[in-house]
Design an enzyme around this catalytic site. Structure first.
Site, PDB file in Angstrom:
ATOM      1  N   ASP A 487       0.808  -1.220   0.000  1.00 37.19           N
ATOM      2  CA  ASP A 487       0.000   0.000   0.000  1.00 37.19           C
ATOM      3  C   ASP A 487       0.841   1.269   0.000  1.00 37.19           C
ATOM      4  O   ASP A 487       0.315   2.364  -0.199  1.00 37.19           O
ATOM      5  CB  ASP A 487      -0.875   0.028   1.263  1.00 37.19           C
ATOM      6  CG  ASP A 487      -2.234  -0.593   1.039  1.00 37.19           C
ATOM      7  OD1 ASP A 487      -2.727  -0.533  -0.090  1.00 37.19           O
ATOM      8  OD2 ASP A 487      -2.787  -1.143   1.997  1.00 37.19           O
TER       9      ASP A 487
HETATM   10  C1  BGC Z   1       0.353   1.441   6.220  1.00 37.94           C
HETATM   11  C2  BGC Z   1      -0.022   0.229   5.428  1.00 37.94           C
HETATM   12  C3  BGC Z   1      -1.504   0.183   5.253  1.00 37.94           C
HETATM   13  C4  BGC Z   1      -2.027   1.488   4.690  1.00 37.94           C
HETATM   14  C5  BGC Z   1      -3.525   1.471   4.626  1.00 37.94           C
HETATM   15  C6  BGC Z   1      -0.232   2.687   5.612  1.00 37.94           C
HETATM   16  O1  BGC Z   1       0.055   3.789   6.421  1.00 37.94           O
HETATM   17  O2  BGC Z   1       1.745   1.547   6.305  1.00 37.94           O
HETATM   18  O3  BGC Z   1       0.448  -0.946   6.064  1.00 37.94           O
HETATM   19  O4  BGC Z   1      -1.854  -0.862   4.411  1.00 37.94           O
HETATM   20  O5  BGC Z   1      -1.614   2.575   5.489  1.00 37.94           O
HETATM   21  O6  BGC Z   1      -4.085   2.532   4.037  1.00 37.94           O
HETATM   22  C1  NOJ Z   2      -1.703  -3.615   5.444  1.00 36.11           C
HETATM   23  C2  NOJ Z   2      -2.869  -3.689   4.529  1.00 36.11           C
HETATM   24  O1  NOJ Z   2      -4.018  -4.063   5.240  1.00 36.11           O
HETATM   25  C3  NOJ Z   2      -2.619  -4.672   3.406  1.00 36.11           C
HETATM   26  O2  NOJ Z   2      -3.697  -4.665   2.511  1.00 36.11           O
HETATM   27  C4  NOJ Z   2      -1.338  -4.350   2.698  1.00 36.11           C
HETATM   28  O3  NOJ Z   2      -1.122  -5.345   1.720  1.00 36.11           O
HETATM   29  C5  NOJ Z   2      -0.183  -4.275   3.658  1.00 36.11           C
HETATM   30  N1  NOJ Z   2      -0.487  -3.353   4.718  1.00 36.11           N
HETATM   31  C6  NOJ Z   2       1.107  -3.853   2.985  1.00 36.11           C
HETATM   32  O4  NOJ Z   2       1.117  -2.518   2.654  1.00 36.11           O
END
Ligand code: BGC
Ligand code: NOJ
Length: 825
Positions: A487
């Protein structure tokens, strides 16, 4: 250093001191009514949706960290001494403290000045209430004159509004107090048909429903005035902050104990029968009274607990292993499976790191969560798949998240995460393999929840894969969109304004930046699709013509082969798979980069999709993972970490080095490498990676790890971080499901196939074998695996008869137990 121990027989983790490094929590409820509960009884409850139907208030990021929960105060009326049996919030010393977190329940016990108090908290199956079963025992030699006060703080339903809209909310709180029950009915008089209730089994000496009367002005939960004085205010909330508190007087002889039952529940009334008498504004309690009466009876409470306990015995029995490794046994048989249920229920919505306000059910998250859950209750996985697919767009794309209460796509986050749709294929394949239920492919499912837009689920899968094919960049690799699995790899964002969301800000038109990860995922999904195409034709379509154009299986064979070719041409870096191309067409995750030269995700997913197994590149890539990414605490996400913010990379470079997506040990990805190592035939390496992040195997270093030793956390700080080895964001992570898949299917090697149970163990070389009991499509398979040599070739004997290949065929109807001997060598 440890803060407790595993009691595997009881299926509990026993915490032996309340001051754990962080709150160590558990979950209550499994279907509609849920709660979070910490080892000091902090936490909150909600019905279905942690944002829209929050029953009790919880203040995140408080000091102390964990404040607000299901509190009991005890008061010695002779000395005026008072304390919390759960230590918090009073924090007066308690002896013999234990917190036992079990499957769907938590029992906290302690002793103070000879008074032992134990509280068992759980949600009965199929009910929308929680029970606090409090047992007070006088262990003194003299009689004890005691007061017990309960305390919860009601949330005004919408947790987001509750935390922001004070100008209204301070005026709307309403309660009713009838018999020993406090009813919380804020907004009931207008558009809500639901209310909460807080009931007690004992006659009350008093009660409170107005927070400031209970606490006293300028006081906190650690020293409520009412508890200090030993007398309730009998307050009725009109606005401000409604709470619930019962006061029970207890006179206990030496050795005597008393059980007190407290219920917190949620109840809905029929719209046209909300008030009693009709025309009044008084809550109709006729519908809820029988439920309250039932659970204030101790015999019914015990029966409900036994039912809950037995239901977990049945769920866990679906996969049980006896291996030479106690951590494997404990995680597979108890905790990892349990965490898979929790991630399936919660997605990424409500934990001690997720507020329950921001994120509902994730599309990619839920599809992956069900990989570790589907064997427990396939019918619930089916329902989830259909809900997810109904948020798909006609283009094949998907809403990134949906709200559990409404099941509607979340417009704030929207769509455009280009990996999302492909995960649906993996989720559906896992479901059909587990259940044999091909009919799901024929189920009519809407697009964007739009009535009239239904097509069979099968067509959703076709569109999901077509979505990737339709969105490709200059190298013919899939366009990344807002982000792929990572993400934080926001290659089209280009945000230089504080506060903008990295995931939804669009700085570029998105026609250049590409993802090698999505390419690998696409190949994997196409290969899964092949089985689905064949099965659909055989089991669903038969001779009937389809109502839409069904692609032949050659379509997916060719699409996968083309994509593989593209990966070798543009996605291979010589020693490992590249990660992506940025908006300038420059590689990401390549030896050409100064930072972020190698990433874990494409190594995992491409090898899982079979790339490099035949030409030696898989082993090359895995060796690079070992050289550059592996640490004793797990495998970091990339290396070297980004030391500065790169506009063209997005959120990934916003984290300090070693944390989260910037070279943290992002545990979700580690099992991909375990599975890839297993696929490449290197069992010992697979198992070594398994052990590095296994929570139970890290219990001894709880002072370093800091999160709960019984569940996976999303992240362990990587080698570039000053706190290397420290975990964060426990509980809600795809780590649970993928590790479950890695150990049960990749390493122990028992996995569902369309036509039977596949056996392909990749056991560590120093294991002589193991035993697995797997319940699959109503049959109990008792599998004994014995090592006969150093290799991994499988020889199968099913009920005494040799069987060629490595699939245990489904037995004839009526056979309920199958004995399987497996020799591996
Ligand atoms: C986090 C990710 C997460 C995303 C969701 C980010 O700040 O690092 O792990 O999936 O937010 O929007
Ligand atoms: C948490 C999110 O829930 C997941 O969808 C994503 O793949 C991981 N973070 C990695 O960014």
């Amino acid at each position: 250093m440890k803060y407790g121990y595993f009691d595997d027989k009881a299926r509990e983790y026993v915490i032996t001191r309340p001051d754990t490094p962080l709150p160590w929590i558990n979950y209550l409820g499994s279907q509609e009514y849920f709660g979070l509960i910490s080892n000091t009884s902090g936490g909150y409850s909600f019905y279905k949706d942690a944002r829209l139907r929050r029953l009790t208030r919880y203040r995140y990021n408080n000091a102390p960290l964990d404040m607000g929960g299901r509190y009991i105060y005890m008061r010695d009326n002779a000395s005026a001494d008072f304390w919390s049996p759960s230590w918090m919030p009073v924090r007066r010393d308690v002896d013999e403290y234990t917190c036992r977190h079990g499957m769907g329940y938590t029992t906290i016990a302690s002793k103070h000045s000879g008074i032992h108090v134990q509280t068992r908290t759980f949600v009965p199956l199929n009910e929308t209430l929680e029970i606090w079963e409090v047992t007070v025992t006088n262990q003194r030699e003299t009689p004890a004159d005691l007061s017990l006060f309960s305390a919860i703080e009601f949330c005004l339903w919408d947790a987001n509004d509750d935390a922001t809209n004070f100008q209204r909310n301070y005026s709307i709180g309403q309660v009713e107090i009838v018999d020993e029950v406090i009813y919380h009915k804020t907004e009931y008089r207008e558009r809500r048909d639901h209310f909460a209730y807080f009931a007690c089994s004992e006659p009350l000496a008093g009660y409170d429903t107005q927070r400031e009367i209970f606490l006293g002005a300028y006081r906190g939960w650690d020293s409520p005035l009412v508890v200090e004085k030993g007398q309730s205010g009998d307050s009725e909330a009109h606005g401000w902050q409604p709470i619930g508190s019962h006061h029970v007087q207890l006179s206990l002889k030496p050795g005597e104990h008393k059980k007190i039952i407290i219920l917190l529940g949620y109840h809905e009334n029929p719209k046209d029968d909300k008030f009693d008498p009709p025309g009044s504004q008084i809550v109709n309690k006729r519908t809820v009274k029988p439920i309250i009466a039932k659970y204030l009876n101790p015999a019914n409470v015990e029966a409900a607990f036994v039912e809950l306990f037995d239901s977990w015995t049945a769920l866990l029995a679906k996969y049980q292993v006896v291996s030479p490794d106690e951590h494997v046994n404990r995680m597979v048989n108890i905790w990892n499976a349990y965490q898979c249920m929790v991630t399936f229920n919660m997605s990424r919505s409500a934990s001690y790191f997720e507020s329950g306000i921001g994120r509902g059910m994730g599309f990619r998250d839920s599809n992956q969560d069900l990989l570790g859950f589907v064997h427990m209750i396939p019918e619930r996985a089916r329902e989830r798949i259909l809900d997810l697919a109904a948020t798909q767009l006609k283009s094949g794309g998907a809403f990134h998240q949906y709200q559990p209460l409404t099941k509607r796509g979340n417009n704030e986050v929207g769509t455009g995460f280009n990996d999302d749709p492909a995960w649906l294929v993996l989720g559906v394949a896992a479901y059909v393999k587990e259940s044999g239920d091909w009919s799901i492919l024929d189920a009519p499912v809407q697009y964007e929840n739009e009535p009239g837009s239904e097509t069979p689920l099968y067509e959703h899968l076709q569109r999901a894969l077509q979505y990737t094919l339709d969105r490709r960049g200059p190298n013919n690799l899939p366009l990344i969109g807002r982000a792929d699995w990572n993400d934080c790899l926001n290659l089209n964002c280009f945000s230089d304004t504080p506060g903008q969301s990295f995931q939804t800000t669009v700085g570029k038109d998105g026609t250049v930046a590409e993802s090698v990860f999505i390419a690998g995922l696409f190949v994997l999904a196409c290969k899964e699709m092949l089985g689905i195409v064949d099965g659909y034709k055989l089991n669903v379509l038969g001779d009937k013509p389809a109502s839409f154009n069904v692609q032949p299986s050659t379509f997916y064979v060719n699409a996968a082969a083309d994509m593989e070719k593209t990966v070798w041409a543009a996605g291979w870096d010589g020693e490992w798979f590249k990660r992506a191309y940025d908006d300038f067409g420059r590689p990401v995750g390549s030896k050409e980069n100064a930072e972020g030269k190698i990433f874990i995700e494409p190594q995992g997913i491409c090898i899982l999709a079979g790339l490099g197994i035949d030409n030696g590149n898989a082993v090359k890539a895995l060796d690079s993972v070992e050289t550059y990414l592996a640490t004793p605490h797990g495998i970091v996400l990339q290396n070297p970490a980004y030391t500065q913010y790169y506009l063209e990379l997005g959120e990934i470079s916003s984290y300090p080095p070693g944390y989260k997506e910037n070279a943290g040990i992002f545990c979700h990805t580690n099992p991909w490498i375990m599975l890839a190592e297993a696929k490449a035939g290197r069992a010992d390496k697979a198992f070594s990676y398994y052990k590095r992040i296994c929570p139970s195997a890290r219990e001894e270093i709880s002072d370093v790890h800091r999160c709960e030793p019984y569940v996976y956390a999303q992240m362990i700080a990587g080698k570039d971080a000053p706190t290397h080895g420290e975990a964060k964001n426990s509980w809600l992570s795809g780590t649970a499901a993928w590790n479950y898949v890695a150990i049960t299917q990749g390493i122990l090697g028992i996995k569902p196939a369309y036509n039977g149970l596949e056996v392909a163990p990749m056991l560590p070389s120093d294991w002589s074998g193991c035993e697995v009991v797997r319940q699959f499509r109503g049959v109990r398979y008792e599998v004994t695996i014995k090592r006969s040599g150093p290799g991994n070739t499988v020889r199968l004997e099913v009920d005494g008869q040799p069987v060629a290949g490595n699939i245990i065929p489904l037995p004839v109807d009526g056979v309920k137990t199958v004995k399987v001997n497996v020799s591996v060598g």
